[in-house]
Design a protein around this motif. Structure first.
Motif, mmCIF file in Angstrom:
data_model
loop_
_atom_site.group_PDB
_atom_site.id
_atom_site.type_symbol
_atom_site.label_atom_id
_atom_site.label_comp_id
_atom_site.label_asym_id
_atom_site.label_seq_id
_atom_site.Cartn_x
_atom_site.Cartn_y
_atom_site.Cartn_z
ATOM 1 N N ASP A 67 67.153 40.380 61.296
ATOM 2 C CA ASP A 67 67.153 39.078 60.649
ATOM 3 C C ASP A 67 65.864 38.328 60.955
ATOM 4 O O ASP A 67 65.063 38.729 61.806
ATOM 5 N N SER A 212 68.869 28.827 58.236
ATOM 6 C CA SER A 212 68.776 30.255 57.937
ATOM 7 C C SER A 212 67.480 30.548 57.186
ATOM 8 O O SER A 212 66.941 29.693 56.486
ATOM 9 N N GLY A 535 76.504 27.436 61.064
ATOM 10 C CA GLY A 535 76.712 28.418 59.999
ATOM 11 C C GLY A 535 78.170 28.728 59.849
ATOM 12 O O GLY A 535 78.905 28.861 60.836
ATOM 13 N N LYS A 538 78.569 34.831 58.181
ATOM 14 C CA LYS A 538 77.481 35.759 58.509
ATOM 15 C C LYS A 538 77.871 37.139 58.011
ATOM 16 O O LYS A 538 79.039 37.419 57.730
#
Length: 573
Positions: A67, A212, A535, A538
Motif C-alpha cells: 500500500d 488514504s 477508515g 479495508k
C-alpha cells in the motif's frame, strides 16, 4: 514568496510521469519498482520504499502491505498543542478545501451556533473572561475564521472531528481563536502538506482524500470514483483546484520576534514551520508536563447542536455500536440496513427499519426485564439461566461478565433474538442464520465479544456454523456478519490499538479452507469502536484471495457505510 513555490510545484517534470492513463495493475507494479531507483536510499530500505518526496513529506510504498502512505519525513511538527488529535481530520479538510472551497465555507457557516460556543469557551480558557455569543469578541473571532484560508481549513477539520467523535474541550483557544492559533505552527504544516499533495497528484497518477492514497489506475478505484459520492472526495491530477489556489495567502512573512507559544512557555524559533530538529526537546518537555483538562464528549454533547441530517440514502447501510440512550434510533435509512450489534442501551424500538441485525454484547443486557424485575426474571423465559454464574454476573455487573459469556450456539441467544424481533419487526435477526438479499447471501453469526481465552471453542463454533450455513452452495456471493470480529485476520482493529490481542488470531485451518472453497467476498463487524476517521473498510488478503472488511461505527456524521461501493466491484470481478 510562497506563491512562487506553489506555482513551481504545478510544473510537471516529464521524467516523473512514467505512467498516466490505462496501465494494468501488473504493469503499474513494475513501473513502481523502476521509480525506486530515483532514490538511492531505497537500497537500504527493505520494506518502505520512497516513490516521491519534497522537503517535508514523502510518499512511500510498503513492500509488505502493498500500500501507499503519505507521511512526514520526521522533522516538521504538525501542532505545538499537546496531544492534538485532529491531524487526519485537518489533512482531509485540506483536500476538501482544494476541491470545494465554497462548499467548505457553507459547511462551516452551517455550524455557526456551535462555533460561537467554542469561541466563548476559548475566550474563557485564554482570558478567564466570560462573554456571550452576541459579544464583540465572539463576533470578531467568528469573522476571523474566514479571513485566512489556512485557518479556515483548520476550523473545517475541527468540525469534522466534532461531528464524528463529539464535542472538543481541550486547548480550545489554540484551536478556535486566530490570535492564539498563529502560535501553534498548524497553518505552516497545512501549507506544506497542501504544497506536497498538489505536487504529488500533478506528478503521479495518485488519488488521495487526505488519509488514504491509491493509484488511480486500479480497477477498484476507477469504479469507486465513478460513484459521484466518492469522486468529490478525492484529489487527482484531473481535479480543478485553481479556485482554491487563488485563495491561499500569497506570502507568509515570518516574524522572528513573535515566538511560538506552548502552554505559556515560549520557543524562540528562527523560522516556520516548527521543526523537531530545532525545538523537539522543548516540545517534549511541555508535553511531558502537560495536565489534560478535557471533558468527555458525552458530558458536553448536550450543549451543542447536531446540524447534520440524520437520514442517508445508502442502498446497503452498515451501522454498528449506536448505543442509543433515548429509546429511538438516531438515524434514518429507508433501504436495507445491516445492524452489527450494540444498537441500543435504552430498549429502543422501530417498526419501520428494514434489513438484518446481529446480536452484540449490549443487546444481552438491553433485552432483560426493566430494573431487573425479579418476578419476570424468575419466569419460564429467563429461569433457565438463573443458576448460571455468567448470567448472575450479567445482571449484577455486565462489564465484568463479557469474558464469561457462552459461545454463540447457546439457547440464551435464542431468547435474545425473540425479544429483538418484537422491537424491530421488519428486521431479520440473524442468530447463526442467513438470508439472501438481491443475490447476496448474508450469514449472521452470534459473536458478542472476542473470547480470546476460549478461542478454540469459539472457532469450533464458527467452523460448525459456517459449514451448515454455506450448505454446499459454492457460487452465491456471501458476506459474514458478526458483532465482534471473527478473528484478527478479518478485523479492522489496528495492531497498535490497546484492544488488540495477538492471540485472537485464526488457529483453525479448516475455516480458512472454507473461505477458499466458497464465494465469500467480505466480512463485517463492530464492537471495537474504531473511529470512522481511521477508515471504515479495508481490503485484506486471506485464503489466497482479496476480501473486504468493514467496521462502521455510528456517529452523528457517519450515519452508515455504503456497502454497495465494495460489493459492486466484487460482483463484476
Amino acid at each position: 514568496m510562497k506563491t512562487n513555490k506553489i506555482k513551481s510545484s504545478l510544473i510537471v517534470a516529464k521524467k516523473l510521469i512514467p505512467f498516466i492513463a490505462t496501465k494494468t495493475e501488473d504493469e503499474l507494479s513494475s513501473e513502481l519498482v523502476a521509480r525506486f531507483e530515483l532514490y538511492p536510499e531505497n537500497t537500504r530500505r527493505p520494506v518502505n520504499k520512497i516513490l516521491f518526496r519534497n522537503d517535508y513529506f514523502q510518499l512511500t510504498y510498503s513492500m509488505k502491505k502493498k500500500d501507499l502512505v503519505i507521511s512526514s519525513r520526521g522533522d516538521i511538527v504538525y501542532s505545538a498543542i499537546p496531544y492534538d488529535t485532529a491531524r487526519n481530520y485537518i489533512q482531509r479538510a485540506t483536500i476538501q478545501y482544494l476541491l470545494h472551497p465554497e462548499e467548505v465555507r457553507e459547511y462551516i457557516k452551517m455550524h455557526k451556533g456551535n462555533l460561537e460556543k467554542y469561541i466563548m469557551l476559548s475566550i474563557f480558557q485564554a482570558t478567564k473572561k466570560r462573554v456571550d455569543k452576541n459579544s464583540f469578541e465572539v463576533k470578531q473571532a467568528y469573522n476571523a475564521i474566514f479571513q485566512n484560508p489556512l485557518f479556515e481549513i483548520q476550523i473545517l477539520g475541527r468540525l469534522l472531528q466534532h461531528d464524528e467523535t463529539g464535542p472538543i474541550s481541550a486547548n480550545l483557544a489554540g484551536k478556535f481563536l486566530f490570535s492564539e492559533n498563529v502560535n501553534t505552527g498548524i497553518s505552516e504544516y497545512i501549507f506544506e502538506y497542501h504544497n506536497f499533495v498538489v505536487q504529488l497528484t500533478k506528478s503521479l497518477p495518485i488519488t488521495t482524500d487526505g488519509k488514504s492514497v491509491k493509484l488511480l489506475e486500479t480497477n477498484l478505484l476507477k469504479r469507486s470514483l465513478a460513484n459521484n459520492r466518492n469522486k468529490d472526495k478525492f484529489l487527482t491530477y484531473k481535479s480543478d483546484i485553481k479556485p482554491a489556489l487563488s485563495l491561499v495567502p500569497q506570502a507568509e512573512k515570518v516574524n522572528t520576534e513573535n515566538p511560538i507559544i506552548i502552554a505559556k512557555q515560549s520557543l524562540n524559533l528562527n523560522d516556520k514551520p516548527i521543526l523537531r530538529s530545532r525545538s523537539g526537546k522543548e516540545i517534549s518537555e511541555v508535553r511531558k508536563n502537560y495536565i489534560p483538562h478535557s471533558v468527555h464528549p458525552k458530558e458536553s454533547e448536550k450543549y451543542f447542536e447536531n446540524v447534520l441530517s440524520t437520514e442517508n440514502t445508502n442502498l446497503l447501510n452498515v451501522v454498528s455500536d449506536v448505543h442509543t440512550i433515548d429509546g429511538n434510533l438516531p438515524f434514518i435509512n429507508r433501504n436495507f440496513n445491516i445492524l452489527v450489534g450494540d444498537i441500543s442501551d435504552s430498549r429502543a424500538t422501530n417498526g419501520d427499519i428494514k434489513g438484518i441485525y446481529v446480536i452484540g454484547n449490549h443487546e444481552l443486557v438491553d433485552v432483560l426485564p426493566d430494573n431487573n424485575n425479579i418476578d419476570e426474571l424468575q419466569g419460564k423465559k429467563w429461569s433457565l439461566f438463573w443458576n448460571s454464574k455468567w448470567f448472575k454476573q450479567l445482571l449484577e455487573n455486565p462489564d465484568e461478565s463479557w469474558h464469561m459469556l457462552p459461545v454463540g450456539n447457546h439457547r440464551f441467544y435464542e431468547v435474545v433474538k425473540v425479544e429483538l424481533e418484537k422491537r424491530f419487526p421488519q428486521l431479520n435477526v440473524l442468530h447463526n442464520n442467513h438470508i439472501v438479499h438481491e443475490g447476496i447471501r448474508y450469514i449472521g453469526l452470534t459473536i458478542p465479544v472476542a473470547l480470546v481465552k476460549r478461542k478454540d471453542e469459539q472457532q469450533k463454533f464458527i467452523l460448525k456454523s459456517l459449514k451448515e450455513l454455506l450448505n454446499n452452495d459454492y457460487d452465491i456471493p456471501t458476506i459474514i456478519v458478526s458483532h465482534a470480529p471473527l478473528f484478527n485476520e478479518l478485523s479492522m482493529l489496528s495492531i497498535k490499538s490497546k484492544a488488540y490481542n495477538k492471540d485472537y488470531n485464526l488457529s483453525e485451518p479448516k475455516i480458512e479452507k472454507l473461505f477458499k472453497e466458497y464465494n465469500i467476498i467480505g466480512a463485517i463487524h463492530g464492537h471495537h469502536h474504531i473511529p470512522a476517521s481511521s477508515g471504515q473498510s479495508k481490503i485484506v488478503k486471506f485464503a489466497s484471495k482479496e476480501l473486504f472488511v468493514v467496521c462502521s461505527i455510528y456517529s452523528k456524521m457517519n450515519t452508515g457505510f455504503e456497502l454497495m461501493n465494495l460489493i459492486n466491484p466484487k460482483l463484476t470481478n
